[in-house]
Design an enzyme around this catalytic site. Sequence first.
Site, PDB file in Angstrom:
ATOM      1  N   LEU A 687       0.843  -1.194   0.000  1.00  0.00           N
ATOM      2  CA  LEU A 687       0.000   0.000   0.000  1.00  0.00           C
ATOM      3  C   LEU A 687       0.872   1.235   0.000  1.00  0.00           C
ATOM      4  O   LEU A 687       0.669   2.176  -0.738  1.00  0.00           O
ATOM      5  CB  LEU A 687      -0.876   0.037   1.257  1.00  0.00           C
ATOM      6  CG  LEU A 687      -1.932  -1.039   1.408  1.00  0.00           C
ATOM      7  CD1 LEU A 687      -2.538  -0.936   2.794  1.00  0.00           C
ATOM      8  CD2 LEU A 687      -2.997  -0.844   0.353  1.00  0.00           C
ATOM      9  N   PHE A 692      11.322   2.287   7.072  1.00  0.00           N
ATOM     10  CA  PHE A 692      11.518   1.061   7.830  1.00  0.00           C
ATOM     11  C   PHE A 692      10.539  -0.058   7.481  1.00  0.00           C
ATOM     12  O   PHE A 692      10.815  -1.213   7.696  1.00  0.00           O
ATOM     13  CB  PHE A 692      11.413   1.340   9.330  1.00  0.00           C
ATOM     14  CG  PHE A 692      12.487   2.268   9.813  1.00  0.00           C
ATOM     15  CD1 PHE A 692      13.817   1.901   9.738  1.00  0.00           C
ATOM     16  CD2 PHE A 692      12.162   3.504  10.334  1.00  0.00           C
ATOM     17  CE1 PHE A 692      14.805   2.756  10.177  1.00  0.00           C
ATOM     18  CE2 PHE A 692      13.149   4.357  10.779  1.00  0.00           C
ATOM     19  CZ  PHE A 692      14.474   3.979  10.698  1.00  0.00           C
ATOM     20  N   SER A 694       7.148  -1.767   5.017  1.00  0.00           N
ATOM     21  CA  SER A 694       6.214  -1.770   3.888  1.00  0.00           C
ATOM     22  C   SER A 694       4.871  -2.219   4.444  1.00  0.00           C
ATOM     23  O   SER A 694       4.822  -3.126   5.272  1.00  0.00           O
ATOM     24  CB  SER A 694       6.645  -2.761   2.817  1.00  0.00           C
ATOM     25  OG  SER A 694       7.923  -2.442   2.375  1.00  0.00           O
ATOM     26  N   LYS A 709       2.498  -5.192   8.357  1.00  0.00           N
ATOM     27  CA  LYS A 709       3.715  -4.391   8.221  1.00  0.00           C
ATOM     28  C   LYS A 709       4.892  -5.329   8.059  1.00  0.00           C
ATOM     29  O   LYS A 709       5.083  -6.226   8.865  1.00  0.00           O
ATOM     30  CB  LYS A 709       3.938  -3.562   9.483  1.00  0.00           C
ATOM     31  CG  LYS A 709       3.238  -2.242   9.495  1.00  0.00           C
ATOM     32  CD  LYS A 709       3.221  -1.640  10.882  1.00  0.00           C
ATOM     33  CE  LYS A 709       4.554  -1.060  11.291  1.00  0.00           C
ATOM     34  NZ  LYS A 709       4.456  -0.353  12.587  1.00  0.00           N
ATOM     35  N   ASP A 812      10.512   7.535  15.622  1.00  0.00           N
ATOM     36  CA  ASP A 812      10.059   8.182  14.396  1.00  0.00           C
ATOM     37  C   ASP A 812       8.586   8.553  14.543  1.00  0.00           C
ATOM     38  O   ASP A 812       7.713   7.932  13.958  1.00  0.00           O
ATOM     39  CB  ASP A 812      10.275   7.211  13.219  1.00  0.00           C
ATOM     40  CG  ASP A 812       9.992   7.889  11.877  1.00  0.00           C
ATOM     41  OD1 ASP A 812       9.872   9.129  11.852  1.00  0.00           O
ATOM     42  OD2 ASP A 812       9.886   7.179  10.870  1.00  0.00           O
TER      43      ASP A 812
END
Length: 959
Positions: A687, A692, A694, A709, A812
């Site tokens: 998507l 870090f 996908s 993920k 992050d």
Amino acid sequence: MKEIHVPSETGKSMFFLFFIIFLSCCNLSFSELSSNQTSTMIELSRFLNVSDWNLPGSERNPCLWKGVLCSRPDNGSVISLSLSRFDLTNSSFLPLVCQIQTLESLDVSSNSLSSVPDGFMTNCETLVGLKQLNFSMNQVSSFPRFRNFSKLEVLDFSYNRLSGNIGDYGFDGLVQLKSLNLNFNNLSGSVPTNLAKRVETLEVSYNSLSGSIPEGIEDYQELKLIDLSNNQLNGSIPSSLGKLSKLESLLLSNNHLSGSIPESLPNIQTLRRFAANRNRFTGEIPSKITRHLVSLDLSYNSLTGLIPSELLSQANLVSVDLSFNQLDGWIPQSISPSLVRLRLGSNKLTGSLPSASFKSLRNLTYLEMDNNSLIGTIPSELASCSNLTLLNLATNQFTGILSHAIGNLSTTLQVIKLQQNKLTGEIPDDIRQLSNLLILNISRNSLSGSIPPSISQLANLSNMNLQGNDLSGAIPDKIRDLNSLIELQLGENKLSGRIPVMPPKLQISLNLSYNLFGGPIPTTLSQLERLEVLDLSNNKFSGEIPDFLTGLISLTQLILSNNQLTGKVPSFIRNVSISVSGNPGITEDDEVLIQRMPSQKSKLIVVVKYVAIGVCSLVAVIITVIVLKLSRRFKGVNNMQVDHDEEGSTVLPEVIRGKLLTSNASHKSNINFTKAVEAVAHPEHALFQTIFWSYYRVVMPSGSSYLIKKLNTRDRLFQQASSVQLELELEMLGKLHHANVMVPLAYVLYSEGCLLFYDYAHTRTLYDVLHNNPSDVVDWTSRYSIAVGIAQGICYLHGSKSSGRDPILLPDLSSKKIMLKSLTEPLVGDIELFKVIDHSKSNSSLSAVAGTIGYIPPEYAYTMRVTMAGNVYSFGVILLELLTGRPAVCEGRELAKWVQSHPSQPEQLNSILDIRVSKTSTVATKQMLRALSVALACINISPGARPKMKNVLRMLTRL
Ligand SMILES: *[C@@H]1O[C@H](CO)[C@@H](O)[C@H](O)[C@H]1NC(C)=O
Ligand SMILES: *[C@@H]1O[C@H](CO)[C@@H](O)[C@H](O)[C@H]1NC(C)=O
Ligand SMILES: *[C@@H]1O[C@H](CO)[C@@H](O)[C@H](O)[C@H]1NC(C)=O
Ligand SMILES: *[C@@H]1O[C@H](CO)[C@@H](O)[C@H](O)[C@H]1NC(C)=O
């Protein structure tokens, strides 16, 4: 195709045999525990159900059990019991422990105990030998009353949930107490003075104590360590403290203490460590303060006057931090050779550096004197500092020739910051000798000449900033050899010529703006698949904007303004902010940032295009390469050697372990691990991607969808070796439960990495909703609940002082990591990152993990550590996005800096707010202004001045 090397069966059984023999020898060689204690221990083992204790045959000698220590040499009695990390949740076993009459030490730390039963307090107070009790890292909320316990010397209740007034706590029975540790609780009241007078260490940091430090503290003549840091103490330090003649460490950091530092402190001959940073101290520093000290931290106060001339010269001094005060005058001439860390930044120091004394500073590792008014040259004597790792002299008035300054610097240097001075001359060829350099910032000086090709030999360099000089000539071809470089700032120079192939890992930014480059935008830029910001503005680039830019999968910002480009702006399928103003030949409304929404149509076109140019085969090659790379990375998993056969890219990887983390039974029947692994084998189905992860949507055979993920393990920062550790961490995360935290439902470890499963419902990010949907304005009420929800989620992750676990930090945190369940229910995502990063490595290249530009707190540049205060900063930026409607980086400028640059009068601040929202009602405007002041507090440049997350939440809910 796969070989698994495990010890052979015979080898295993031999080993087992030896082990049994070994055990029986042990049993024979020691005499036995009394039958009384043996039966107590066996009863205890039934209670606790510890697997190690229940091995067949082990009941014969409890002295061999894990955590049990018996008297020596006879093994006749149990003297110490350590049940730390035994997963204990129920404390009803505790009274039983008191039957071990010989017990001297009991450690039940790092469990989930929530109370101390009365039975324990009454039974154990009679244990005449009990000296140590460790309950730290549990969830105890009520402090037990110690009436007797007359031999107890060490009591540790740190990291629990104790609350209430510490003055009501009964310490009266603890007549022999030497050490009391109540750090990280939620205690109020004032510093206790009802302890036994023989107390040697008193630790109550990270609580909410208030009031002043009591004069009566001088009665505690045995005190060696006082840690009152991170409370809300006020008033001044009583000068009677100077009478504590055995004191070694005095830690008062992060309180509201004021007044001056007492002249009596240097009288304590034993005092080695004094930390009073982040308070409100004023006045001058006492002249002999460091007389006996090893470490002094007075940073972030309002101290004035000169630095006393002998302050830095004391023989044992290792660390001095006076940064962020208002000290003036010259730096003292004499500096002790023992110094390792010297920080004098952000004061009002003048004069030149004491060059002569640098000659002997062999141990000096960190030197920071930035942001003062220092003049003169950077002394060549710095070359003698053979252990120097960080040199920060930025933002001063230093003059002279750069090559003289850095020509001979130690090769140990990792960070050089000399920006914003008046240095001249060329960048020397010798710079290649600084082979450990990670960060080089010599921007905003008056450097000339060209960039030396030898700079490409700095193999570890991650950030290079040469912006704002007079550099000319071409960028050397060899720059591509900078294999670790993630940021390259070359703007505002006079560079020209052909643009060479750029370093492959550029991520944070490639900035070539304000130079003399011309010709078409070079096609070699298409290789920068991690690049987030590309700034080519204010040059003379011509020709069309090439289509390949749409293939830069990580790009978020493309700045092409003020060039001579022509034609159309290509269609980006992802959201990229594009700036093309000032290109007369571009046919599209310029000025505004063009935000593009993903549309089925453009996706289709692009897909067709890709097929047409035969990219498919290329993708296959890339996948094969990635697969091979990943398999190598993860070969440590479970000690298996997984050998891929050469043409094996079509064979599906093997699931090593899939585990459900949630207890919700419906997921158990829905989730199919093999199916998931199959689905993510097609990267083109992702998507979206971040640096870090996908993200995939996978439809399970049952028909239900999950968001999956996949860890992009292309970075060496990820934990590679320890899959066991990774599983433990993931299981810990699976236990979290909070309405505003996105907790994984399950995970899979397989030969190519790791997958995490989530509910599919949440795939819209806050970023999308705020910045990619200009027509659909989110009202203030929703924005406010989003802000509060995120704050609640972060608060939960940071853990209250007593949540009994380490805080979960967010390396992050950005609006792209906030998923929305609905317009009022945000979920903080990406909570796994901190756990899967290999912290032993993150030290050296933290910039690669410190998240998204625009959200990175300024201090990360030198602390290289992800912190709670850093998270508060990133939250502040998200809050600013909600308030201003602007993205975190806007027109090449960080939103936080842009907001900070506004004058703080109400009418000025008013103009910052998202007018589409603030105009709707005066109530909204008022609340937004108050929220803005919270955001400003969060983005305070000094980490210590930022509120803690729970206070942020409190402030927000009180709007
Ligand atoms: C054994 O323990 C009981 C109570 O637990 C005690 O009354 C008894 O005196 C003990 N016997 C010995 C030999 O220590
Ligand atoms: C003890 O633990 C084992 C597994 O570790 C479990 O099967 C057993 O039911 C437990 N016994 C009790 C009494 O809790
Ligand atoms: C420098 O550090 C070393 C190693 O820690 C130490 O042995 C030595 O005494 C230090 N030198 C001075 C002058 O303090
Ligand atoms: C600093 O470097 C010198 C060699 O120049 C070495 O002998 C000394 O031990 C180092 N000090 C520290 C603290 O590493």
